[in-house]
Enzyme design. Structure first.
Site, PDB file in Angstrom:
ATOM      1  N   LYS A  13       0.865  -1.249  -0.073  1.00 51.72           N
ATOM      2  CA  LYS A  13      -0.127  -0.068   0.032  1.00 51.72           C
ATOM      3  C   LYS A  13       0.851   1.403   0.091  1.00 51.72           C
ATOM      4  CE  LYS A  13      -2.167  -0.526   3.915  1.00 51.72           C
ATOM      5  NZ  LYS A  13      -1.409  -1.768   4.469  1.00 51.72           N
ATOM      6  N   ARG A  88      -9.179   0.902   9.481  1.00 57.34           N
ATOM      7  CA  ARG A  88      -8.646  -0.464   9.877  1.00 57.34           C
ATOM      8  C   ARG A  88      -9.700  -1.078  10.595  1.00 57.34           C
ATOM      9  NH1 ARG A  88      -2.751   0.381   9.378  1.00 57.34           N
ATOM     10  NH2 ARG A  88      -1.635  -1.432   9.969  1.00 57.34           N
ATOM     11  N   ARG A 148       0.065  -9.053  13.237  1.00 56.91           N
ATOM     12  CA  ARG A 148      -0.727  -7.932  12.492  1.00 56.91           C
ATOM     13  C   ARG A 148      -1.402  -8.381  11.677  1.00 56.91           C
ATOM     14  NH1 ARG A 148       4.059  -4.794  10.215  1.00 56.91           N
ATOM     15  NH2 ARG A 148       2.649  -2.951   9.904  1.00 56.91           N
TER      16      ARG A 148
HETATM   17  P1  AMP Z   1       1.224   0.362   9.405  1.00 52.29           P
HETATM   18  O1  AMP Z   1       2.632   1.337   9.152  1.00 52.29           O
HETATM   19  O2  AMP Z   1       0.106   1.023   8.739  1.00 52.29           O
HETATM   20  O3  AMP Z   1       1.256  -0.969   9.302  1.00 52.29           O
HETATM   21  O4  AMP Z   1       1.093   0.848  11.035  1.00 52.29           O
HETATM   22  C1  AMP Z   1       1.857   0.390  12.068  1.00 52.29           C
HETATM   23  C2  AMP Z   1       0.951   0.229  13.373  1.00 52.29           C
HETATM   24  O5  AMP Z   1       0.137   1.449  13.702  1.00 52.29           O
HETATM   25  C3  AMP Z   1      -0.259  -0.649  13.283  1.00 52.29           C
HETATM   26  O6  AMP Z   1       0.213  -2.335  13.392  1.00 52.29           O
HETATM   27  C4  AMP Z   1      -0.943  -0.291  14.366  1.00 52.29           C
HETATM   28  O7  AMP Z   1      -0.512  -0.564  15.682  1.00 52.29           O
HETATM   29  C5  AMP Z   1      -1.046   1.171  14.259  1.00 52.29           C
HETATM   30  N1  AMP Z   1      -1.756   1.668  13.374  1.00 52.29           N
HETATM   31  C6  AMP Z   1      -1.788   2.282  12.110  1.00 52.29           C
HETATM   32  N2  AMP Z   1      -2.939   2.720  11.478  1.00 52.29           N
HETATM   33  C7  AMP Z   1      -4.025   2.576  12.426  1.00 52.29           C
HETATM   34  C8  AMP Z   1      -5.494   2.624  12.334  1.00 52.29           C
HETATM   35  N3  AMP Z   1      -5.992   3.038  11.540  1.00 52.29           N
HETATM   36  N4  AMP Z   1      -6.019   1.986  13.499  1.00 52.29           N
HETATM   37  C9  AMP Z   1      -5.436   1.368  14.487  1.00 52.29           C
HETATM   38  N5  AMP Z   1      -3.976   1.119  14.513  1.00 52.29           N
HETATM   39  C10 AMP Z   1      -3.393   1.643  13.369  1.00 52.29           C
END
Ligand code: AMP
Length: 191
Positions: A13, A88, A148
């Site tokens: 993404k 999410r 995750r």
């Molecule tokens: P990402 O870089 O998008 O994989 O996000 C890293 C981490 O940030 C995730 O594993 C969650 O702990 C947190 N996170 C990011 N976006 C969200 C969201 N929209 N809702 C809840 N947690 C989030």
């Protein structure tokens, strides 16, 4: 033009959002990057979310919805934005709809990148092996990725039927080479 890119962690993404951002003068809003910045800066939100992020869980909907509401109100988002990592949960999606309706905005495209979990695990193993330890994200390890992915399956995947029912969803094969996924995305946004 406002877009959502949906898909599991490590599914491309962020890479595709950056290309769309450059081609269409859109702003990429990666909630993961925003949260990591808050953690590094030691803000109140950063202190609250660090442990959750490190273990691969989800930050609360309240924090996330407030963060996105503030961000899309900023002037640089007026030409359009790409949401990468938000929503999410179905509750975040519903809150986003309400927030956009309030501002007279809508999502033009919701695009799912479909990726196989076994391939994601392979990709993360390669990324970990190739990244010096000091540069790795705190959640870049196999155990956290497994959490995750499970969180994605249980809490985020239900967003797909949510948008399908609204008629705004397109699903693309995220397993194709990066350039081919990018070309398919361009075709979708060209309408
Ligand atoms: P990402 O870089 O998008 O994989 O996000 C890293 C981490 O940030 C995730 O594993 C969650 O702990 C947190 N996170 C990011 N976006 C969200 C969201 N929209 N809702 C809840 N947690 C989030």
């Amino acid at each position: 033009m406002n877009l959502i890119l949906l898909g599991p962690p490590g599914g491309g993404k962020g890479t595709q959002a950056k290309r769309l951002m450059n081609n269409h003068r859109l702003v990429q809003l990666s909630t993961g990057e925003m949260l990591r910045a808050a953690v590094s800066a030691g803000t109140e939100v950063g202190l609250k979310v660090k442990a959750i992020m490190d273990t691969g869980g989800l930050v609360s909907d309240d924090i996330m919805v407030a963060m996105i509401a503030d961000r899309i109100a900023e002037p640089d988002c007026a030409n359009g934005f790409i949401l990468d990592g938000f929503p999410r949960t179905v509750d975040q999606a519903a809150a986003l709809d309400a927030m956009l309706a309030d501002k007279g905005l809508c999502m033009d495209h919701v695009i799912e990148l479909k990726v196989d979990e076994a391939v994601l695990l392979d990709r993360i193993r390669t990324r970990i092996a190739e990244t010096p330890e000091a540069e790795r994200r705190a959640d870049d390890n196999e155990e956290t990725l497994k959490t995750r992915l499970a969180v994605y399956r249980e809490q985020t995947a239900p967003i797909v039927p949510y948008y399908r029912n609204k008629g705004t969803l397109r699903s693309l094969d995220g397993m194709l080479p990066i350039d081919e996924v990018a070309a398919e995305l361009e075709a979708v946004v060209a309408g």
